[in-house]
Design a protein around this motif. Structure first.
Motif, PDB file in Angstrom:
ATOM      1  N   VAL A  27       0.845  -1.196   0.000  1.00 19.70           N
ATOM      2  CA  VAL A  27       0.000   0.000   0.000  1.00 19.70           C
ATOM      3  C   VAL A  27       0.880   1.245   0.000  1.00 19.70           C
ATOM      4  CG1 VAL A  27      -1.743   1.293   1.277  1.00 19.70           C
ATOM      5  CG2 VAL A  27      -1.875  -1.210   1.177  1.00 19.70           C
ATOM      6  N   MET A  28       1.906   1.220   0.824  1.00 20.76           N
ATOM      7  CA  MET A  28       2.842   2.343   0.927  1.00 20.76           C
ATOM      8  C   MET A  28       3.537   2.599  -0.412  1.00 20.76           C
ATOM      9  SD  MET A  28       5.758   2.581   3.867  1.00 20.76           S
ATOM     10  CE  MET A  28       6.858   3.981   4.029  1.00 20.76           C
ATOM     11  N   MET A  29       3.958   1.531  -1.075  1.00 22.66           N
ATOM     12  CA  MET A  29       4.682   1.663  -2.333  1.00 22.66           C
ATOM     13  C   MET A  29       3.777   2.138  -3.463  1.00 22.66           C
ATOM     14  SD  MET A  29       6.643  -1.278  -4.577  1.00 22.66           S
ATOM     15  CE  MET A  29       5.075  -2.060  -4.995  1.00 22.66           C
ATOM     16  N   LEU A  30       2.635   1.461  -3.656  1.00 22.01           N
ATOM     17  CA  LEU A  30       1.768   1.768  -4.791  1.00 22.01           C
ATOM     18  C   LEU A  30       1.080   3.122  -4.632  1.00 22.01           C
ATOM     19  CD1 LEU A  30       0.240  -1.787  -5.357  1.00 22.01           C
ATOM     20  CD2 LEU A  30       1.980  -0.626  -6.734  1.00 22.01           C
ATOM     21  N   ARG A  31       0.638   3.432  -3.424  1.00 31.70           N
ATOM     22  CA  ARG A  31       0.037   4.749  -3.200  1.00 31.70           C
ATOM     23  C   ARG A  31       1.063   5.849  -3.421  1.00 31.70           C
ATOM     24  NH1 ARG A  31      -2.270   6.195   2.665  1.00 31.70           N
ATOM     25  NH2 ARG A  31      -0.024   6.088   3.078  1.00 31.70           N
ATOM     26  N   ALA A 177       7.521   5.843  -1.607  1.00 33.34           N
ATOM     27  CA  ALA A 177       7.298   4.728  -2.537  1.00 33.34           C
ATOM     28  C   ALA A 177       8.497   3.781  -2.547  1.00 33.34           C
ATOM     29  CB  ALA A 177       7.027   5.269  -3.942  1.00 33.34           C
ATOM     30  N   LEU A 178       9.712   4.339  -2.561  1.00 36.75           N
ATOM     31  CA  LEU A 178      10.915   3.502  -2.559  1.00 36.75           C
ATOM     32  C   LEU A 178      11.049   2.733  -1.245  1.00 36.75           C
ATOM     33  CD1 LEU A 178      13.499   5.920  -4.236  1.00 36.75           C
ATOM     34  CD2 LEU A 178      12.420   3.894  -5.249  1.00 36.75           C
ATOM     35  N   ALA A 179      10.711   3.385  -0.135  1.00 36.88           N
ATOM     36  CA  ALA A 179      10.751   2.697   1.159  1.00 36.88           C
ATOM     37  C   ALA A 179       9.748   1.556   1.184  1.00 36.88           C
ATOM     38  CB  ALA A 179      10.464   3.686   2.287  1.00 36.88           C
ATOM     39  N   GLY A 180       8.549   1.785   0.613  1.00 42.50           N
ATOM     40  CA  GLY A 180       7.557   0.721   0.532  1.00 42.50           C
ATOM     41  C   GLY A 180       8.049  -0.440  -0.303  1.00 42.50           C
ATOM     42  N   ALA A 181       8.752  -0.141  -1.411  1.00 37.93           N
ATOM     43  CA  ALA A 181       9.318  -1.198  -2.242  1.00 37.93           C
ATOM     44  C   ALA A 181      10.375  -1.994  -1.475  1.00 37.93           C
ATOM     45  CB  ALA A 181       9.927  -0.583  -3.501  1.00 37.93           C
ATOM     46  N   PHE A 182      11.180  -1.285  -0.682  1.00 36.18           N
ATOM     47  CA  PHE A 182      12.206  -1.972   0.119  1.00 36.18           C
ATOM     48  C   PHE A 182      11.558  -2.892   1.150  1.00 36.18           C
ATOM     49  CE2 PHE A 182      14.676  -1.988   4.085  1.00 36.18           C
ATOM     50  CZ  PHE A 182      15.829  -2.625   3.649  1.00 36.18           C
ATOM     51  N   PHE A 183      10.551  -2.379   1.869  1.00 33.10           N
ATOM     52  CA  PHE A 183       9.868  -3.194   2.878  1.00 33.10           C
ATOM     53  C   PHE A 183       9.181  -4.396   2.227  1.00 33.10           C
ATOM     54  CE2 PHE A 183       9.279   0.947   5.430  1.00 33.10           C
ATOM     55  CZ  PHE A 183      10.525   0.788   6.010  1.00 33.10           C
ATOM     56  N   THR A 184       8.655  -4.204   1.019  1.00 31.34           N
ATOM     57  CA  THR A 184       8.006  -5.304   0.307  1.00 31.34           C
ATOM     58  C   THR A 184       9.019  -6.379  -0.060  1.00 31.34           C
ATOM     59  OG1 THR A 184       6.326  -3.816  -0.612  1.00 31.34           O
ATOM     60  CG2 THR A 184       6.634  -5.924  -1.715  1.00 31.34           C
ATOM     61  N   ALA A 185      10.210  -5.930  -0.522  1.00 37.76           N
ATOM     62  CA  ALA A 185      11.252  -6.889  -0.879  1.00 37.76           C
ATOM     63  C   ALA A 185      11.730  -7.664   0.346  1.00 37.76           C
ATOM     64  CB  ALA A 185      12.421  -6.158  -1.533  1.00 37.76           C
ATOM     65  N   VAL A 186      11.845  -6.966   1.483  1.00 35.58           N
ATOM     66  CA  VAL A 186      12.274  -7.632   2.715  1.00 35.58           C
ATOM     67  C   VAL A 186      11.217  -8.610   3.199  1.00 35.58           C
ATOM     68  CG1 VAL A 186      12.817  -7.270   5.154  1.00 35.58           C
ATOM     69  CG2 VAL A 186      13.796  -5.753   3.425  1.00 35.58           C
ATOM     70  N   HIS A 187       9.957  -8.189   3.113  1.00 34.79           N
ATOM     71  CA  HIS A 187       8.861  -9.048   3.566  1.00 34.79           C
ATOM     72  C   HIS A 187       8.694 -10.241   2.634  1.00 34.79           C
ATOM     73  CE1 HIS A 187       4.570 -10.200   4.223  1.00 34.79           C
ATOM     74  NE2 HIS A 187       4.907  -9.970   5.479  1.00 34.79           N
TER      75      HIS A 187
END
Length: 291
Positions: A27-31, A177-187
């Motif tokens: 949600v963080m990344m896409l929004r 958005a980049l932070a959301g992508a990082f958290f998504t990759a980690v998750h």
């Protein structure tokens, strides 16, 4: 300002709904991605594009860090708590900012405002209810998000005047958005969003943009001390949206705590307005020597 708060409330309600279907990092990344496109178009249209070297200015970097931390923690909190509860906790942010301004910026605060701040924190404790059966660790997450948001707003005052506000907002949305992508990759748990969810994410980004623009317009055109208390209209919107969308019914403790926070915040704004009037009255108006 009322429109701004309504837009942010709709965005928060959409975020809560989306986190039930997607991981908060998605949600963080896409929004953030949708918001970056919209705000980027405004930046180009208004000629506010600047060099990325502005990131070397420590207030800009700290502001972005505060937004990332606040957004991530807010999404985690709102995914597990009623929308009105999280919103009420976030409404304590002006009180925390006042404390931060005293400790970090050396701004004077009288005893009346200190009493109002203390009352506001009592309101937060009533909502959080530490040690009670209704206590949730996610309330602590919401409080931490307020700390990050307060840091964001405090350092915003230190950003050099030559850096456009819109460009700082643009950099912030990209960073989120980049932070959301990082958290998504980690998750490591990616869910393909449906077209309906993508539409809701885009709508959330639009609401964020409207909220920012209306808020900035209100503060630039209107008297700050008169406009600022309208921020608390977000509490009413959150209660209504939480009830009609999620079926959340605020309990007595939440209503009492939120009322104390709102009243203390409004009184703090009032005392600040009185202080500013006194400063203007006591400022010499005669021309300096040699003029």
């Amino acid at each position: 300002m009322a429109v701004s708060m309504a837009s942010f409330s709709i965005n928060d309600a959409l975020a809560k709904f989306l986190t039930a279907h997607l991981h908060f990092s998605q949600v963080m990344m896409l929004r953030g991605l949708f918001a970056s496109v919209l705000i980027g178009a405004l930046v180009v249209h208004q000629g506010a594009l600047r060099s990325l070297r502005v990131l070397l200015a420590w207030p800009v970097s700290l502001r972005i860090g505060g937004e990332i931390g606040g957004s991530a923690l807010f999404l985690v909190a709102v995914s597990s708590l009623p929308l009105a509860n999280v919103t009420a906790i976030v409404q304590s942010m002006p009180l925390i900012i006042t404390c931060g301004a005293v400790l970090l910026l050396g701004e004077p605060v009288g005893w009346r405002r200190w009493l109002a701040i203390a009352a506001g924190f009592i309101g937060v404790l009533i909502i959080v209810r530490p040690g009670a059966d209704g206590f949730s660790q996610f309330t602590l997450v919401a409080l931490l998000s307020v700390g990050f948001y307060a840091m964001r707003d405090l350092v915003t005052k230190q950003i050099p005047a030559g850096i456009p506000t819109l460009f700082v907002t643009f950099l912030t949305t990209i960073a989120v958005a980049l932070a959301g992508a990082f958290f998504t990759a980690v998750h490591g748990d990616w869910s393909v969003p449906s077209p309906q969810l993508l539409m809701l994410l885009a709508l959330a980004a639009v609401m964020t943009l409207i909220g920012f623009q209306c808020g900035i317009l209100a503060l630039r055109v209107g008297d700050v001390s008169s406009v600022a208390p309208m921020r608390y209209s977000q509490m009413l919107y959150a209660m209504l949206l939480g009830y009609f969308i999620f079926g959340d019914v605020p309990d007595a403790a939440m209503i009492v705590g939120a009322t104390i926070i709102v009243l203390s915040g409004i009184y703090t704004f009032h005392r600040e307005r009185v202080r500013n009037r006194l400063l203007v009255t006591n400022t010499p108006t005669s021309p300096p020597d040699g003029v």
